[in-house]
Design an enzyme around this catalytic site. Structure first.
Site, PDB file in Angstrom:
ATOM      1  N   GLN A   1      -4.508  -2.146   9.739  1.00 43.24           N
ATOM      2  CA  GLN A   1      -4.245  -3.432   9.103  1.00 43.24           C
ATOM      3  C   GLN A   1      -4.674  -4.565  10.026  1.00 43.24           C
ATOM      4  O   GLN A   1      -4.257  -4.631  11.180  1.00 43.24           O
ATOM      5  CB  GLN A   1      -2.751  -3.542   8.748  1.00 43.24           C
ATOM      6  CG  GLN A   1      -2.402  -4.764   7.913  1.00 43.24           C
ATOM      7  CD  GLN A   1      -3.051  -4.754   6.520  1.00 43.24           C
ATOM      8  OE1 GLN A   1      -3.072  -3.747   5.835  1.00 43.24           O
ATOM      9  NE2 GLN A   1      -3.610  -5.888   6.121  1.00 43.24           N
TER      10      GLN A   1
ATOM     11  N   LYS B   1       0.842  -1.205   0.000  1.00 41.00           N
ATOM     12  CA  LYS B   1       0.000   0.000   0.000  1.00 41.00           C
ATOM     13  C   LYS B   1       0.876   1.254   0.000  1.00 41.00           C
ATOM     14  O   LYS B   1       0.589   2.227  -0.700  1.00 41.00           O
ATOM     15  CB  LYS B   1      -0.943  -0.020   1.222  1.00 41.00           C
ATOM     16  CG  LYS B   1      -2.037  -1.083   1.077  1.00 41.00           C
ATOM     17  CD  LYS B   1      -2.805  -1.364   2.368  1.00 41.00           C
ATOM     18  CE  LYS B   1      -3.722  -2.574   2.190  1.00 41.00           C
ATOM     19  NZ  LYS B   1      -4.400  -2.988   3.416  1.00 41.00           N
TER      20      LYS B   1
ATOM     21  N   ASP C   1     -11.035   2.519   4.208  1.00 39.33           N
ATOM     22  CA  ASP C   1     -11.344   1.103   3.998  1.00 39.33           C
ATOM     23  C   ASP C   1     -12.860   0.885   3.917  1.00 39.33           C
ATOM     24  O   ASP C   1     -13.319  -0.194   3.559  1.00 39.33           O
ATOM     25  CB  ASP C   1     -10.784   0.243   5.154  1.00 39.33           C
ATOM     26  CG  ASP C   1      -9.494  -0.471   4.754  1.00 39.33           C
ATOM     27  OD1 ASP C   1      -9.279  -0.667   3.532  1.00 39.33           O
ATOM     28  OD2 ASP C   1      -8.732  -0.845   5.657  1.00 39.33           O
TER      29      ASP C   1
END
Ligand code: NAP
Length: 294
Positions: A88, A44, A111
């Site tokens: 994460q 990312k 997200d």
């Protein structure tokens, strides 16, 4: 396609900078030293660099308390220089992912996991759509796959992939394809093959390598394999290989289109994350125009 999206974003970021604005900034929280998570965050951050975004990796020791992590999230929420924040997963057992996700300011939840954003998605309102489903919709759109009236079978009902993609495929909005008749299958579905054999479009998000074999699909099916798991492979230098839910060797000959693992949905997920971060930086996430069809 992921490279195309990154190239498009790079041009947009250059245009932003030319107008004197700062680049979009994505921050990622990483707790402990979980190998695959470090790799995913690394991908990312590399993607951010490629499109000209600023990125911050916020790493914490595995012993950090949930209360301290919530304070760290508050700091990011209050920082006007950061547009997007992701946590994460997985997290150590003593930390509840929902508590962290619910603390992220919804505008920065790139997200798309925050209940407010998920609820807006369900209501067909502009929002951060979860990154993997967003990447899949981009892929279907860019591949010119006809979706209206088709039968889409989704395997797996997680909050991050299966459930949202089943909603998006059945709707028709955000300028994305949709309008499919959608079947959502899961652990308790008896005779999974009965359903997968009817699929014009099959989307699998389970995490069980080889769950879907050639006998379970019909000729011409479009297959999107989200699953990605490590399996032992002594022929590889690393000692393992990455495998999807789909047995590629037996399914690919029957499929009209199929995504590879690795290199299919993964890069498109990152592209989806970058798109959300760009819109978070523009500040138009809840106001921008979508093309509603439903
Ligand atoms: P998850 O939360 O574990 O969900 C898996 C889903 O599969 C659950 O809904 C589960 O049912 C269902 N399931 C389990 N066994 C099944 C079976 N035999 N038949 C039908 N359904 C079954 O996983 P996830 O987070 O969605 O991730 C799924 C996979 O996709 C993992 O391999 C993950 O690494 C991968 N992934 C990849 C990306 C990417 O960018 N490439 C992004 C996200 C996830 P229940 O609900 O009943 O438990």
């Amino acid at each position: 396609m992921a490279a195309d999206i990154r190239a498009e974003l790079r041009l947009k970021v250059e245009a932003m900078k030319a107008k004197g604005k700062r680049a979009p900034h994505l921050a990622a929280i990483l707790v402990g030293s979980h190998g695959p998570s470090e790799v995913y965050v690394g991908h990312k951050i590399k993607a951010c660099e490629e499109v000209g975004f600023t990125s911050s990796k916020l790493s914490y020791d595995v012993t950090i308390s949930e209360a301290d992590l919530l304070e760290e999230i508050d700091k990011v929420n209050a920082n006007p220089e950061i547009d997007g924040l992701i946590v994460q997963l997985p997290l150590p057992e003593h930390i509840k992912a929902d508590n962290l996700i619910n603390r992220i300011q919804p505008e920065k939840d790139v997200d798309g996991f925050h209940p407010l954003n998920f609820g807006r998605m369900v209501q067909s309102l502009p929002t951060h759509v979860p990154a993997t489903p967003l990447g899949i919709m981009e892929m279907i759109k860019r591949a010119g796959i006809s979706v209206v009236g088709k039968h889409c079978v989704v395997v797996g009902r997680s909050r991050i992939v299966g459930s949202p993609i089943s909603i998006l495929m059945s709707r028709r909005r955000f300028g994305y394809p949709g309008g499919a008749t959608t079947t959502l299958t899961h652990r308790f579905t008896p005779d999974l093959a009965h359903h997968t054999r009817q699929a014009d479009i099959l989307i699998t998000a389970v995490g069980k390598p080889g769950l879907i074999n050639g006998d379970m699909v019909k000729e011409g099916v479009v297959v999107i394999d989200v699953g990605i798991e490590r399996v032992k492979d002594p022929s590889k230098k690393s000692g393992f290989a990455l495998k999807g839910d789909v047995d590629f060797e037996t399914v690919a000959p029957k499929a009209s289109l199929i995504t590879p693992v690795p290199g299919g949905v993964g890069p498109m997920t990152i592209a989806g994350l970058l798109k959300n971060t760009y819109h978070a930086a523009l500040g138009d996430i809840y106001t921008r125009e979508y093309h509603y069809h439903d």
